[in-house]
Design an enzyme around this catalytic site. Structure first.
Site, mmCIF file in Angstrom:
data_model
loop_
_atom_site.group_PDB
_atom_site.id
_atom_site.type_symbol
_atom_site.label_atom_id
_atom_site.label_comp_id
_atom_site.label_asym_id
_atom_site.label_seq_id
_atom_site.Cartn_x
_atom_site.Cartn_y
_atom_site.Cartn_z
ATOM 1 N N ASP A 78 2.761 -4.694 8.104
ATOM 2 C CA ASP A 78 1.602 -3.805 7.999
ATOM 3 C C ASP A 78 0.366 -4.879 8.080
ATOM 4 O O ASP A 78 0.034 -5.501 7.197
ATOM 5 C CB ASP A 78 1.733 -3.107 6.763
ATOM 6 C CG ASP A 78 0.245 -2.486 6.270
ATOM 7 O OD1 ASP A 78 -0.712 -2.585 7.109
ATOM 8 O OD2 ASP A 78 0.130 -1.580 5.409
ATOM 9 N N GLN B 83 -4.846 -5.119 6.724
ATOM 10 C CA GLN B 83 -5.605 -5.915 5.820
ATOM 11 C C GLN B 83 -5.809 -7.183 6.340
ATOM 12 O O GLN B 83 -6.809 -8.057 5.906
ATOM 13 C CB GLN B 83 -5.039 -6.056 4.527
ATOM 14 C CG GLN B 83 -6.107 -6.211 3.266
ATOM 15 C CD GLN B 83 -7.106 -4.997 3.376
ATOM 16 O OE1 GLN B 83 -8.302 -5.298 3.477
ATOM 17 N NE2 GLN B 83 -6.833 -3.887 3.337
ATOM 18 N N HIS C 72 0.883 -1.295 0.003
ATOM 19 C CA HIS C 72 0.013 -0.082 -0.039
ATOM 20 C C HIS C 72 0.945 1.287 -0.007
ATOM 21 O O HIS C 72 1.869 1.232 0.684
ATOM 22 C CB HIS C 72 -0.869 0.055 1.323
ATOM 23 C CG HIS C 72 -1.939 0.857 1.430
ATOM 24 N ND1 HIS C 72 -1.697 2.278 1.844
ATOM 25 C CD2 HIS C 72 -3.387 0.663 1.459
ATOM 26 C CE1 HIS C 72 -2.795 2.897 1.927
ATOM 27 N NE2 HIS C 72 -3.799 2.036 1.485
ATOM 28 N N LYS D 210 -10.614 -1.041 10.052
ATOM 29 C CA LYS D 210 -10.487 -2.386 9.277
ATOM 30 C C LYS D 210 -11.446 -3.628 10.086
ATOM 31 O O LYS D 210 -11.520 -4.396 9.020
ATOM 32 C CB LYS D 210 -9.383 -2.695 8.758
ATOM 33 C CG LYS D 210 -8.676 -1.560 8.055
ATOM 34 C CD LYS D 210 -8.714 -1.513 6.503
ATOM 35 C CE LYS D 210 -8.153 -0.293 5.522
ATOM 36 N NZ LYS D 210 -7.132 -0.466 4.991
ATOM 37 N N CYS E 282 -4.543 2.257 -3.717
ATOM 38 C CA CYS E 282 -3.320 2.883 -3.236
ATOM 39 C C CYS E 282 -2.208 2.118 -3.545
ATOM 40 O O CYS E 282 -1.524 1.890 -2.505
ATOM 41 C CB CYS E 282 -3.568 3.239 -1.794
ATOM 42 S SG CYS E 282 -4.959 4.208 -1.364
HETATM 43 C C1 LIG Z 1 -6.143 0.306 4.803
HETATM 44 C C2 LIG Z 1 -4.721 0.324 4.710
HETATM 45 C C3 LIG Z 1 -3.565 1.156 5.025
HETATM 46 C C4 LIG Z 1 -3.841 2.396 5.444
HETATM 47 O O1 LIG Z 1 -4.654 2.577 6.610
HETATM 48 P P1 LIG Z 1 -5.085 3.931 7.178
HETATM 49 O O2 LIG Z 1 -6.089 3.441 8.085
HETATM 50 O O3 LIG Z 1 -5.507 4.636 6.002
HETATM 51 O O4 LIG Z 1 -3.927 4.572 7.812
HETATM 52 C C5 LIG Z 1 -2.461 0.632 4.976
HETATM 53 N N1 LIG Z 1 -2.026 -0.613 4.615
HETATM 54 C C6 LIG Z 1 -3.034 -1.375 4.007
HETATM 55 C C7 LIG Z 1 -2.580 -2.929 3.564
HETATM 56 C C8 LIG Z 1 -4.271 -1.234 4.183
HETATM 57 O O5 LIG Z 1 -5.284 -2.123 3.727
#
Ligand SMILES: *Cc1c(COP(=O)(O)O)cnc(C)c1O
Length: 410
Positions: free
Chosen positions: A204, A207, A127, A230, A368
């Site tokens: 990260d 997701q 992302h 999320k 993104c």
């Molecule tokens: C949604 C997402 C982000 C960003 O999250 P924010 O809540 O906008 O800071 C980063 N990485 C992944 C894989 C995402 O799905």
């Protein structure tokens, strides 16, 4: 032995989400944009209402009753987050405004820990929020960004990762699950190999957190970051998990109230963890609601969620592929309930617009993750991401809508 998994009663679960009763353009809402943000169950909404109508106050500051109630609730929420992700200490849980904020705390914190020529490894499946902060860090330090490439299936090419790793590698940053394709990355292997050369790893988990329950201790990961929105929580709140040794080493990200021990004009000393990274008044209500969202998800159970979502993924994949000319991007065997697709020669935006007229929310665009779109040489995809409150009937509605769009646009 097969684990017994409690069956998930989707019709009962749908009753928990008031928004699922609304209509869009005269049709029942079908919400398939869960990878962008999830919907909010009534218990989380109630938590927010109770906070503002019952004990809204600033935390860690006042001796008065409301302030103590708010502080207690906020710290209980931190403990819930700690337990959920299995961190060793609650002070290793920094409550942030979300994944992006969490990543920036770490990326900025490493500025003085890197030298020219050091290397940082990211993956081709990231992302933008897990690319740009590292590029900025490289600009500040002269470190070099290396990329683990992807293959046609949307998986990381792991033998190239082996080649990229060396004594120069200081940091590795990979998402647990790709938001654009749904691929589940082999993070256990990535972490183990990075540690072998002495590099720190940030995963990260934005997701992955709605689908699986990661165990940061078992993973031995250095940093793990998520956003509450999320996983059925509110926007503007999230987690930075960091091992105590790392969080102690990193400097504070912002200066301000809450993050100090002693302030004089000669010298200020910083508060201990976690407050060192929590300058200013935080999203108090959001943090408390984050805890409520975790309780809610755990009451359903992540095994049941994963099994049901996998069923939706298989059903949706099969039904969509029956449409002639439809191509799915991201075909790894290891993936979650995200289907990214295109229809021959038709721009994803045009399909998204028609599908929305029929009450169905999907995402169109690059999600993104422009480097992934560049790899496939496409402007973007249509992405349908399923959650445990979606149904097969809703998938049928999507398939019908895409068929209709195909007729209208070809
Ligand atoms: C949604 C997402 C982000 C960003 O999250 P924010 O809540 O906008 O800071 C980063 N990485 C992944 C894989 C995402 O799905």
């Amino acid at each position: 032995m097969q684990k017994e998994i409690a069956m998930l009663d989707v019709h009962k679960i749908r009753e928990d989400f008031p928004i699922l009763k609304r209509e869009v353009n005269g049709k029942p809402l079908v919400y398939f944009d869960n990878a962008a943000t999830s919907q909010t169950p009534q218990v989380v909404i109630d938590t927010i209402v109770e906070y503002y109508s019952g004990y809204n106050a600033n935390i860690h500051r006042g001796v008065h009753t409301l302030s103590q109630e708010a502080t207690d609730a906020y710290e209980i929420a931190r403990k819930k987050v700690q337990q959920h992700f299995n961190a060793k200490h609650s002070h290793e849980i920094i409550l942030t405004s979300g994944t992006t904020h969490s990543i920036n705390i770490v990326a900025t914190g490493f500025t003085n820990l890197l030298s020219k020529g050091d290397e940082i490894i990211v993956s081709a499946l990231e992302h933008h929020s897990n690319i740009v902060p590292w590029q900025m860090l490289c600009e500040r330090t002269g470190a070099i960004l290396r990329v683990i490439p992807m293959n046609e299936e949307g998986e990381l090419v792991m033998n190239v990762y082996d080649d990229l790793l060396s004594h120069k590698t200081k940091l590795v940053f990979v998402n647990h699950i790709s938001n654009a394709l749904g691929t589940i990355n082999p993070i256990e292997e990535i972490i183990e190999k990075a540690h072998h050369v002495g590099a720190a790893v940030l995963i990260d988990g934005a997701q992955s957190c709605p689908h699986i329950k990661p165990d940061v201790l078992a993973l031995d990961v250095d940093f793990y970051v998520v956003s509450a929105h999320k996983l059925c929580g509110p926007t503007g709140v999230g987690m930075l998990y960091g091992k105590e040794e790392w969080l102690t080493k990193l400097p504070p990200y912002q200066g301000g109230g809450e993050m100090i021990d002693q302030v004089t004009f000669e010298k200020t000393t910083y508060a201990g963890l976690p407050h060192k990274f929590e300058a200013g008044t935080p999203n108090i209500c959001g943090g408390i609601a984050f805890g409520a969202a975790l309780d809610y998800m755990n009451s359903i159970g992540f095994d049941a969620i994963a099994e049901y979502e996998n069923e939706l993924l298989n059903y949706g994949t099969q039904k969509l592929l029956e449409i002639e000319g439809l191509k799915i991007y991201g075909t790894s065997k290891n993936k979650t309930s995200v289907i990214s697709f295109n229809l021959k020669n038709i721009h994803p935006y045009d399909i998204g617009t028609i599908v929305d007229k029929l009450g169905i929310a999907v995402r169109t665009g690059h999600h993104c993750a422009q480097p992934i779109m560049d790899f496939y040489k496409i402007p973007g995809t249509i992405r349908a991401s399923f959650s445990f409150y979606n149904t097969k009937e809703e998938i049928d509605a999507l398939v019908e809508a895409v068929k209709k769009a195909k007729i209208m646009l070809s």
